[in-house]
Scaffold this motif. Structure first.
Motif, PDB file in Angstrom:
ATOM      1  N   PHE A  31      -5.197   0.733   4.012  1.00 18.57           N
ATOM      2  CA  PHE A  31      -4.596   2.059   3.888  1.00 18.57           C
ATOM      3  C   PHE A  31      -4.951   2.696   2.539  1.00 18.57           C
ATOM      4  CE2 PHE A  31      -1.059   5.073   3.205  1.00 18.57           C
ATOM      5  CZ  PHE A  31      -1.154   5.790   4.392  1.00 18.57           C
ATOM      6  N   HIS A  32      -5.172   1.854   1.518  1.00 23.09           N
ATOM      7  CA  HIS A  32      -5.499   2.392   0.190  1.00 23.09           C
ATOM      8  C   HIS A  32      -6.917   2.041  -0.243  1.00 23.09           C
ATOM      9  CE1 HIS A  32      -1.392   3.711  -0.151  1.00 23.09           C
ATOM     10  NE2 HIS A  32      -0.946   2.481   0.047  1.00 23.09           N
TER      11      HIS A  32
ATOM     12  N   ASN B  17      -2.947  -2.169  -3.258  1.00 24.24           N
ATOM     13  CA  ASN B  17      -2.840  -0.718  -3.439  1.00 24.24           C
ATOM     14  C   ASN B  17      -4.071  -0.150  -4.134  1.00 24.24           C
ATOM     15  OD1 ASN B  17       0.141  -1.673  -3.252  1.00 24.24           O
ATOM     16  ND2 ASN B  17       0.197   0.527  -2.864  1.00 24.24           N
TER      17      ASN B  17
ATOM     18  N   ASP C  69      -1.037  -2.729   2.965  1.00 21.73           N
ATOM     19  CA  ASP C  69      -0.897  -2.696   1.507  1.00 21.73           C
ATOM     20  C   ASP C  69      -1.000  -4.087   0.884  1.00 21.73           C
ATOM     21  OD1 ASP C  69      -0.570  -0.011   1.842  1.00 21.73           O
ATOM     22  OD2 ASP C  69       1.158   0.149   0.511  1.00 21.73           O
TER      23      ASP C  69
ATOM     24  N   HIS D  83       4.710  -1.028   7.559  1.00 13.98           N
ATOM     25  CA  HIS D  83       5.836  -1.177   6.623  1.00 13.98           C
ATOM     26  C   HIS D  83       6.376   0.208   6.302  1.00 13.98           C
ATOM     27  CE1 HIS D  83       2.805  -0.396   3.516  1.00 13.98           C
ATOM     28  NE2 HIS D  83       3.765  -0.229   2.638  1.00 13.98           N
TER      29      HIS D  83
ATOM     30  N   ASP E  29       4.572   6.748   2.104  1.00  9.42           N
ATOM     31  CA  ASP E  29       3.202   7.193   2.375  1.00  9.42           C
ATOM     32  C   ASP E  29       2.718   6.736   3.751  1.00  9.42           C
ATOM     33  OD1 ASP E  29       3.439   4.704   1.077  1.00  9.42           O
ATOM     34  OD2 ASP E  29       1.335   4.687   0.481  1.00  9.42           O
ATOM     35  N   HIS E  30       3.415   5.779   4.344  1.00  3.99           N
ATOM     36  CA  HIS E  30       3.016   5.248   5.655  1.00  3.99           C
ATOM     37  C   HIS E  30       3.826   5.833   6.807  1.00  3.99           C
ATOM     38  CE1 HIS E  30       0.591   1.974   3.798  1.00  3.99           C
ATOM     39  NE2 HIS E  30       1.366   2.305   2.789  1.00  3.99           N
TER      40      HIS E  30
END
Ligand SMILES: [Zn+2]
Length: 318
Positions: free
Chosen positions: A295-296, A252, A249, A139, A143-144
């Motif tokens: 990712f988080h 988060n 995500d 997405h 941050d990605h």
């Protein structure tokens, strides 16, 4: 959309590190020192690569559908700080045969001082930027995607094809959508323009949910999980019976949004669709006992999802 005026106004995206002048300061978060973790799964290797961490004061709007004191109670019950949240950033490298596929790109030099560690950790794990043949962006939050292109404009992974979900790309590249959003969100659109502007079809490859990113008994498949953003997409990498789901995500902060999937983070663009996707995918991960990475998720960002109460718990690998 595009042009020099838009490019000049580009910011690092919607997920910018906080500025200390206007908010309470709770100190710098600690960045993990050995920022990569390798995991062999059948014929593939999955490598978590830390890009850093950002500390955000916990304000009432962070969980937009829950009173702040309830959010703090949930954090406190897990022995976590209640004045701020640390949000780590974790890309994954999938090594399959001669393929080197990077999932998400981090910030490169477009973020704050506690971000942009991905390249150092990629090198420490034994790879160079030129080894990466594919970058999958699931997405389009900053941050990605920021780590695809340096602030000065050049591509970070010179050989890589950039693979993106078609629905996500269509949404963010649409001038009408940019015109319709509040001013606070326009920077995120301009950032998409900064990253993808000038990429030709030979470099930028769009995919749809259910399609193979790499096909075969050892391969990677895309799966829709729309809600966090309009085209938010997951990938499942598989080698024979071993499966690794990169859930992007869906949450988060696992200590909040996995533990209570009804909670909506302020970044979820369609909170109800995001909630449904969260429940569906987490239940699938539990039922299939599938290895998951986020990712988080806190380092090492690999682990299993287990049921706890009305929600889910992330149990990192030892
Ligand atoms: Zn994110």
């Amino acid at each position: 959309m595009g042009g020099s005026a838009a490019a000049a106004a580009c910011t690092a995206g919607s997920f910018v590190p906080l500025t200390a002048q206007t908010s309470a300061y709770f100190g710098a978060p600690s960045v993990v020192q050995v920022g990569f973790r390798r995991q062999q799964m059948g014929d593939m290797e999955v490598i978590a690569l830390n890009d850093g961490v950002v500390r955000r004061p916990l304000a009432a709007e962070f969980v937009r559908n829950t009173p702040l004191n309830e959010v703090q109670t949930l954090l406190c019950s897990q022995n976590l700080p209640t004045e701020y949240v640390d949000i780590p950033f974790m890309a994954f490298l999938i090594v399959m045969g001669n393929r080197r596929v990077l999932l998400d790109s981090g910030f490169a030099d477009n973020g704050g001082p506690t971000t942009g560690r991905l390249m150092g950790n990629l090198n420490a794990a034994g790879f160079k930027a030129g080894d990466i043949d594919t970058v999958v962006l699931k997405h389009y939050h900053g941050d990605h995607i920021n780590g695809v292109r340096k602030k000065a404009g050049h591509m970070v992974f010179p050989r890589a094809k950039i693979m993106v979900p078609m629905v996500e790309h269509a949404f963010w590249m649409d001038d009408a959508h940019m015109a319709a959003v509040p001013d606070a969100m326009k920077g995120a659109f301009m950032n998409v323009c900064r990253v993808f502007g000038g990429m030709g079809a030979e470099q930028l490859v769009q995919f749809v949910p259910g399609s193979d990113i790499i096909s075969g008994v050892t391969g990677i498949k895309a799966m829709a999980a729309f809600g966090h953003t309009p085209g938010h997409t997951l990938v499942v990498a598989q080698s024979y019976r071993h499966k690794f789901a990169c859930v992007a995500d869906l949450t988060n902060v696992p200590a909040l949004f996995a533990r209570n999937p009804d909670m909506a983070v302020q970044f979820d663009m369609d909170a109800e669709a995001a909630r449904e996707a969260r429940l569906k995918v987490f239940n699938m991960l539990v039922d299939a006992k599938m290895m998951a990475g986020g990712f988080h998720f806190p380092f090492p960002a690999f682990g299993r999802i287990e049921k706890i109460g009305n929600g889910f718990d992330f149990k990192p690998v030892a």
